[in-house]
Design a protein around this motif. Structure first.
Motif, PDB file in Angstrom:
ATOM      1  N   PRO A 125      55.332  41.341  56.638  1.00 45.04           N
ATOM      2  CA  PRO A 125      55.852  40.579  55.496  1.00 45.04           C
ATOM      3  C   PRO A 125      54.873  40.619  54.316  1.00 45.04           C
ATOM      4  O   PRO A 125      53.659  40.697  54.495  1.00 45.04           O
ATOM      5  N   SER A 126      55.448  40.598  53.118  1.00 46.50           N
ATOM      6  CA  SER A 126      54.590  40.625  51.934  1.00 46.50           C
ATOM      7  C   SER A 126      53.880  39.279  51.773  1.00 46.50           C
ATOM      8  O   SER A 126      54.333  38.257  52.293  1.00 46.50           O
ATOM      9  N   LYS A 127      52.800  39.316  51.043  1.00 46.74           N
ATOM     10  CA  LYS A 127      52.007  38.108  50.833  1.00 46.74           C
ATOM     11  C   LYS A 127      52.729  37.159  49.883  1.00 46.74           C
ATOM     12  O   LYS A 127      53.403  37.584  48.953  1.00 46.74           O
ATOM     13  N   SER A 128      52.536  35.878  50.130  1.00 48.84           N
ATOM     14  CA  SER A 128      53.091  34.892  49.213  1.00 48.84           C
ATOM     15  C   SER A 128      52.267  34.896  47.926  1.00 48.84           C
ATOM     16  O   SER A 128      51.155  35.435  47.880  1.00 48.84           O
ATOM     17  N   ASN A 129      52.812  34.313  46.882  1.00 51.69           N
ATOM     18  CA  ASN A 129      52.078  34.219  45.618  1.00 51.69           C
ATOM     19  C   ASN A 129      50.766  33.473  45.803  1.00 51.69           C
ATOM     20  O   ASN A 129      49.762  33.822  45.186  1.00 51.69           O
ATOM     21  N   THR A 130      50.770  32.455  46.645  1.00 52.41           N
ATOM     22  CA  THR A 130      49.546  31.686  46.903  1.00 52.41           C
ATOM     23  C   THR A 130      48.505  32.546  47.606  1.00 52.41           C
ATOM     24  O   THR A 130      47.328  32.534  47.230  1.00 52.41           O
ATOM     25  N   GLU A 131      48.934  33.288  48.601  1.00 53.82           N
ATOM     26  CA  GLU A 131      48.008  34.169  49.324  1.00 53.82           C
ATOM     27  C   GLU A 131      47.441  35.236  48.406  1.00 53.82           C
ATOM     28  O   GLU A 131      46.246  35.545  48.461  1.00 53.82           O
ATOM     29  N   HIS A 132      48.288  35.777  47.538  1.00 51.45           N
ATOM     30  CA  HIS A 132      47.848  36.808  46.599  1.00 51.45           C
ATOM     31  C   HIS A 132      46.847  36.220  45.602  1.00 51.45           C
ATOM     32  O   HIS A 132      45.830  36.850  45.293  1.00 51.45           O
ATOM     33  N   PHE A 133      47.146  35.020  45.110  1.00 50.04           N
ATOM     34  CA  PHE A 133      46.236  34.327  44.197  1.00 50.04           C
ATOM     35  C   PHE A 133      44.868  34.121  44.837  1.00 50.04           C
ATOM     36  O   PHE A 133      43.830  34.426  44.242  1.00 50.04           O
ATOM     37  N   ILE A 134      44.857  33.630  46.069  1.00 51.07           N
ATOM     38  CA  ILE A 134      43.601  33.368  46.782  1.00 51.07           C
ATOM     39  C   ILE A 134      42.818  34.658  46.989  1.00 51.07           C
ATOM     40  O   ILE A 134      41.605  34.702  46.765  1.00 51.07           O
ATOM     41  N   GLU A 135      43.513  35.705  47.396  1.00 51.88           N
ATOM     42  CA  GLU A 135      42.849  36.994  47.617  1.00 51.88           C
ATOM     43  C   GLU A 135      42.194  37.505  46.332  1.00 51.88           C
ATOM     44  O   GLU A 135      41.028  37.910  46.331  1.00 51.88           O
ATOM     45  N   LEU A 136      42.938  37.476  45.233  1.00 54.02           N
ATOM     46  CA  LEU A 136      42.396  37.966  43.967  1.00 54.02           C
ATOM     47  C   LEU A 136      41.288  37.064  43.434  1.00 54.02           C
ATOM     48  O   LEU A 136      40.279  37.552  42.921  1.00 54.02           O
ATOM     49  N   ALA A 137      41.463  35.755  43.565  1.00 52.26           N
ATOM     50  CA  ALA A 137      40.426  34.822  43.103  1.00 52.26           C
ATOM     51  C   ALA A 137      39.134  35.041  43.885  1.00 52.26           C
ATOM     52  O   ALA A 137      38.039  35.015  43.303  1.00 52.26           O
ATOM     53  N   ASN A 138      39.255  35.274  45.187  1.00 55.07           N
ATOM     54  CA  ASN A 138      38.067  35.496  46.011  1.00 55.07           C
ATOM     55  C   ASN A 138      37.353  36.802  45.676  1.00 55.07           C
ATOM     56  O   ASN A 138      36.175  36.965  45.995  1.00 55.07           O
ATOM     57  N   LYS A 139      38.050  37.741  45.043  1.00 57.15           N
ATOM     58  CA  LYS A 139      37.418  38.984  44.602  1.00 57.15           C
ATOM     59  C   LYS A 139      36.879  38.851  43.180  1.00 57.15           C
ATOM     60  O   LYS A 139      35.774  39.299  42.876  1.00 57.15           O
ATOM     61  N   ARG A 140      37.686  38.265  42.295  1.00 54.90           N
ATOM     62  CA  ARG A 140      37.356  38.264  40.868  1.00 54.90           C
ATOM     63  C   ARG A 140      36.314  37.235  40.468  1.00 54.90           C
ATOM     64  O   ARG A 140      35.452  37.524  39.625  1.00 54.90           O
ATOM     65  N   VAL A 141      36.378  36.040  41.033  1.00 57.29           N
ATOM     66  CA  VAL A 141      35.436  34.998  40.626  1.00 57.29           C
ATOM     67  C   VAL A 141      33.995  35.377  40.985  1.00 57.29           C
ATOM     68  O   VAL A 141      33.108  35.264  40.133  1.00 57.29           O
ATOM     69  N   PRO A 142      33.723  35.846  42.188  1.00 48.73           N
ATOM     70  CA  PRO A 142      32.343  36.267  42.473  1.00 48.73           C
ATOM     71  C   PRO A 142      31.858  37.393  41.548  1.00 48.73           C
ATOM     72  O   PRO A 142      30.694  37.411  41.156  1.00 48.73           O
ATOM     73  N   LYS A 143      32.746  38.331  41.190  1.00 51.10           N
ATOM     74  CA  LYS A 143      32.364  39.399  40.261  1.00 51.10           C
ATOM     75  C   LYS A 143      32.008  38.824  38.896  1.00 51.10           C
ATOM     76  O   LYS A 143      31.049  39.255  38.258  1.00 51.10           O
TER      77      LYS A 143
END
Length: 75
Positions: A2-20
């Motif tokens: 199943p595809s990721k929910s919008n919340t899961e996608h947000f969390i994944e991207l935030a966890n990559k982008r904020v540390p950068k």
């Protein structure tokens, strides 16, 4: 799968982008080392101004859309 929910996608991207972003800010902060660099107060003020403005801009994006709608008054 199943595809990721919008919340899961947000969390994944935030966890990559904020540390950068934080790492990039640390690198800018390294410029403050006077033993390695020479700079003027005007240059420092320019850097601080643009960084503060960008942080404010980003934070406003997370504010609710309702706030901007409340600012409109038809006369």
């Amino acid at each position: 799968m199943p595809s990721k929910s919008n919340t899961e996608h947000f969390i994944e991207l935030a966890n990559k982008r904020v540390p950068k972003a934080l790492k990039a800010l640390d690198l800018v902060g390294n410029l403050a080392n006077k033993s390695n660099y020479t700079y003027t107060e005007e240059q420092v003020n320019q850097i601080q101004k643009v960084l503060k403005a960008k942080v404010v801009e980003i934070c406003k994006k997370f504010d609710t859309q309702e706030d901007s709608a409340k600012q409109f008054i038809l006369k």
